[in-house]
Design a protein around this motif. Sequence first.
Motif: not given
Length: 445
Positions: A347-351
């Motif tokens: 959801r926070s755009g992290g990977f």
Amino acid sequence: MKFFETIKNIWKIEELKNRILVTLGLLLVYRFGAQVVLPGIDASQLTDLANQTDGGLLGLLNAFTGGAFSNASIFALGIMPYISASIVVQLMGIAVPYLQKLQKEGESGRKKINQITRWLTIAITLVQGPGYIYNLYATLPDSAFLLGDSFTFIVSSVIILTTGCIFAMWLGERITDKGIGNGISLLIMVGIIATLPQSFLQEIQSRVAESNGGLIMILIELAIWFSIIFASVMLVMAVRQIPVQYARRNATGGYEKNIFGGARQFIPLKLNASGVMPIIFAQAIMFIPAAVAGLSDSETAQGITSAFQNIFGFWYNLVFALLIIVFTYFYTAITVPTNKMADDLKRSGGFIPGIRPGTETAEYLDRIMSQITLPGSVFLALIAIFPAIVVSFGVQQGWALFFGGTSLLIMVGVAIDTIQQVNSYLLNRHYDGLMKSGKNRKAIA
């Protein structure tokens, strides 16, 4: 020296100084209460009770209460009923929908869970209180009871023990709110430390007065002790850092294709995410075999009782170590929500580089946790059974308890947590934290 400069900085911060003084004052009240004997008991005739708690499981319980158990004190049950209630509520939170709902309600839910824990603490104390009084009747001479075995003495003693536990719980909560550190953990740690000087002096007497190795052995034992403390600190602090990449957002709110320009952070996965809870769970289970076997008079049952009452014996420590490893995996699984971590990351755009967001990330985190939990659990088990190892080399049982197990890990964990809270105050109020040149911002303002 930097240490003394840090102490000076601590006392420059009014709020931190007041919190430390409140903590010390409440801990002093707790230690004073541990010396107050139950009304109706002759304090001069507690020798047999002290001998009963000189070793074994009762000796361990006595160490956690800071000697209050062997003093027939109003705090004889210590804070352990509250710990038991907390564990039960935590485990019930896995299966009971109502508790699961409360856990998701934030602060209001936490307050309701705390209230449930308090009521359960009272219920547990009302069960353990009569058991403690029965043990006093079975251990102490009849002359030790000034009121005999009257119904009034039994009822009043149970009420006092229950009140003492509730008051200790209240002290812990006040320390957490108004003092520094976790109050409940500090009460346990202070109780453990209270027995350390006497245990060390007994070890010195054994080594020196009885010509059993002399001062050389004392120095060797201290070197081993500090090494175990260092290893315990490393176990508590060790983390596996999982690199995380965050994509940059463009002006329209979407993610830019050039993800390599995004921020790079880490997910810290602790080597020992479960703390001392596996040891506490395992020790609670270790009471059961001896209790069940004690109901029978057969030779086999008596052998089982003897084996599981000796906390320094081979079979006790073998089963104890295996249970710790099992409970470490169990407790880590319920306290480290890898699925939620993966969802929050997505959801926070992290990977995680090379890992697809979502399910694949959750499986990757779960696999890493399983890999690092194995050495963490084995190391935790070794530290837990280390007292039994040093006893085989002639170390006194009371002093041996500080070479590992719950006692040492609680002391290390609570000390680190308290120091970190003090450091946070220093870093918030000083430009350069713990540096010698740090100046109080308030004073500058």
